[in-house]
Design a protein around this motif. Sequence first.
Motif, PDB file in Angstrom:
ATOM      1  N   UNK A 183       0.831  -1.214   0.000  1.00 34.49           N
ATOM      2  CA  UNK A 183       0.000   0.000   0.000  1.00 34.49           C
ATOM      3  C   UNK A 183       0.865   1.262   0.000  1.00 34.49           C
ATOM      4  N   UNK A 184       2.006   1.180   0.677  1.00 40.14           N
ATOM      5  CA  UNK A 184       2.924   2.318   0.677  1.00 40.14           C
ATOM      6  C   UNK A 184       3.441   2.590  -0.734  1.00 40.14           C
ATOM      7  N   UNK A 185       3.791   1.530  -1.460  1.00 31.90           N
ATOM      8  CA  UNK A 185       4.251   1.689  -2.835  1.00 31.90           C
ATOM      9  C   UNK A 185       3.158   2.298  -3.703  1.00 31.90           C
ATOM     10  N   UNK A 186       1.941   1.785  -3.575  1.00 27.51           N
ATOM     11  CA  UNK A 186       0.857   2.319  -4.407  1.00 27.51           C
ATOM     12  C   UNK A 186       0.549   3.774  -4.063  1.00 27.51           C
ATOM     13  N   UNK A 187       0.709   4.147  -2.793  1.00 33.93           N
ATOM     14  CA  UNK A 187       0.479   5.549  -2.416  1.00 33.93           C
ATOM     15  C   UNK A 187       1.504   6.456  -3.088  1.00 33.93           C
ATOM     16  N   UNK A 188       2.751   6.022  -3.146  1.00 35.46           N
ATOM     17  CA  UNK A 188       3.784   6.811  -3.816  1.00 35.46           C
ATOM     18  C   UNK A 188       3.499   6.923  -5.312  1.00 35.46           C
ATOM     19  N   UNK A 189       2.999   5.840  -5.899  1.00 34.62           N
ATOM     20  CA  UNK A 189       2.651   5.876  -7.322  1.00 34.62           C
ATOM     21  C   UNK A 189       1.507   6.852  -7.558  1.00 34.62           C
ATOM     22  N   UNK A 190       0.485   6.782  -6.735  1.00 32.20           N
ATOM     23  CA  UNK A 190      -0.687   7.647  -6.912  1.00 32.20           C
ATOM     24  C   UNK A 190      -0.370   9.113  -6.663  1.00 32.20           C
ATOM     25  N   UNK A 191       0.680   9.385  -5.886  1.00 31.02           N
ATOM     26  CA  UNK A 191       1.140  10.759  -5.693  1.00 31.02           C
ATOM     27  C   UNK A 191       1.977  11.229  -6.884  1.00 31.02           C
ATOM     28  N   UNK A 192       2.154  10.352  -7.867  1.00 26.75           N
ATOM     29  CA  UNK A 192       3.005  10.647  -9.025  1.00 26.75           C
ATOM     30  C   UNK A 192       4.444  10.945  -8.619  1.00 26.75           C
ATOM     31  N   UNK A 193       4.882  10.300  -7.519  1.00 26.39           N
ATOM     32  CA  UNK A 193       6.247  10.538  -7.037  1.00 26.39           C
ATOM     33  C   UNK A 193       7.242   9.552  -7.631  1.00 26.39           C
ATOM     34  N   UNK A 194       6.777   8.369  -8.011  1.00 25.00           N
ATOM     35  CA  UNK A 194       7.663   7.357  -8.565  1.00 25.00           C
ATOM     36  C   UNK A 194       6.997   6.704  -9.768  1.00 25.00           C
ATOM     37  N   UNK A 195       7.806   6.122 -10.617  1.00 21.85           N
ATOM     38  CA  UNK A 195       7.328   5.295 -11.725  1.00 21.85           C
ATOM     39  C   UNK A 195       7.675   3.856 -11.382  1.00 21.85           C
ATOM     40  N   UNK A 196       6.690   2.991 -11.380  1.00 22.17           N
ATOM     41  CA  UNK A 196       6.920   1.576 -11.077  1.00 22.17           C
ATOM     42  C   UNK A 196       6.333   0.725 -12.180  1.00 22.17           C
ATOM     43  N   UNK A 263       0.293  -0.774 -11.385  1.00 24.35           N
ATOM     44  CA  UNK A 263      -0.416  -0.270 -10.203  1.00 24.35           C
ATOM     45  C   UNK A 263      -1.591  -1.176  -9.870  1.00 24.35           C
ATOM     46  N   UNK A 264      -2.340  -1.573 -10.878  1.00 18.78           N
ATOM     47  CA  UNK A 264      -3.497  -2.429 -10.642  1.00 18.78           C
ATOM     48  C   UNK A 264      -3.072  -3.774 -10.049  1.00 18.78           C
ATOM     49  N   UNK A 265      -1.980  -4.333 -10.551  1.00 21.85           N
ATOM     50  CA  UNK A 265      -1.513  -5.619 -10.037  1.00 21.85           C
ATOM     51  C   UNK A 265      -1.046  -5.493  -8.590  1.00 21.85           C
ATOM     52  N   UNK A 266      -0.299  -4.452  -8.283  1.00 19.69           N
ATOM     53  CA  UNK A 266       0.186  -4.262  -6.907  1.00 19.69           C
ATOM     54  C   UNK A 266      -0.993  -4.086  -5.954  1.00 19.69           C
ATOM     55  N   UNK A 267      -1.991  -3.337  -6.366  1.00 16.45           N
ATOM     56  CA  UNK A 267      -3.166  -3.141  -5.510  1.00 16.45           C
ATOM     57  C   UNK A 267      -3.907  -4.451  -5.300  1.00 16.45           C
ATOM     58  N   UNK A 268      -3.983  -5.281  -6.343  1.00 19.88           N
ATOM     59  CA  UNK A 268      -4.648  -6.580  -6.199  1.00 19.88           C
ATOM     60  C   UNK A 268      -3.896  -7.476  -5.213  1.00 19.88           C
ATOM     61  N   UNK A 269      -2.580  -7.496  -5.312  1.00 16.56           N
ATOM     62  CA  UNK A 269      -1.788  -8.326  -4.397  1.00 16.56           C
ATOM     63  C   UNK A 269      -1.925  -7.822  -2.969  1.00 16.56           C
ATOM     64  N   UNK A 270      -1.907  -6.497  -2.799  1.00 14.55           N
ATOM     65  CA  UNK A 270      -2.074  -5.912  -1.462  1.00 14.55           C
ATOM     66  C   UNK A 270      -3.428  -6.268  -0.870  1.00 14.55           C
ATOM     67  N   UNK A 271      -4.441  -6.214  -1.706  1.00 10.03           N
ATOM     68  CA  UNK A 271      -5.784  -6.544  -1.242  1.00 10.03           C
ATOM     69  C   UNK A 271      -5.868  -8.008  -0.833  1.00 10.03           C
TER      70      UNK A 271
END
Length: 279
Positions: A183-196, A263-271
């Motif tokens: 979730x921390x990684x996805x939050x950074x992505x959604x802030x447009x702070x990192x490209x993953x 992003x979608x895959x990371x969120x699915x795994x986190x969920x």
Amino acid sequence: MPGSRDLDPSSSPRALLGAELRHAREKAGLSQEELGQRLFVSGSFIGQLEAGTRRLQREYARLLDEVLGTEDFFQRNCAAAAKSKYPDHFAEAAEAEAAATEIRQFAPLLIPGLLQTPAYARAVFRAYRPTAPEAVIEELVTARMDRARILDDPTSPLLWMVIDEAALRRETGGREVMAGALRHVTALIRRNRIIVQVLPFGAGAHASMEGSMKLMDFEDAPPLLYFEGVGTGRLEDDPATVHHQRRTFQLLTACALPPDGSLALIEDIAQDCGHEEHA
């Protein structure tokens, strides 16, 4: 060789040494390449010392004093510049990372250190050092979180990470810790702070199956490449090696999922981690 900006010698011991090295080299009428030849290193290496992106080792300090006629100035002062809160094999890379304007990294086994949560980092360090005192583990966690402060700047450095799907599915620290880390990684992505980008299992064989890499670019110094193993690390500045690994990273991005799909895959795994933890 790119030009070097004037360092503020008062900002750090390394900045002082870099500024003094540049002054002594220019006073001696030597280019970076010419000085590098006398030390049996590249001109790029001298440029990185002058820019403060590389640590001055004692053996080079001695040679600099001999070649530049600076008595024992560099030998006396390199110890202060070498002090670090990071493990010896990573200290120089961590300091270069803090000065980089762009960082591109492939992480095959772990969530990259800059993106880790304290709980995830704690689980990693405990696995590395199962018998270490808690105080030692906490010092390592604190140092890792301090590194992540470069993310406090909203735009710099550019961070582009390719993470293997295996690193996202390995439940480091348990499901709850892993869910929080993702979730921390996805939050950074959604802030447009990192490209993953995620390199999925379905990609099969890829260009960097033998290990991780980190490419670092700087405003006023040549790029660096960092390779890391278990308890070991190596910085490279050879232009051909850096160029080859830059191409390797490009191949990885071509094989990886695009950022939105990642992003979608990371969120699915986190969920999934969160659901199974509370099942």
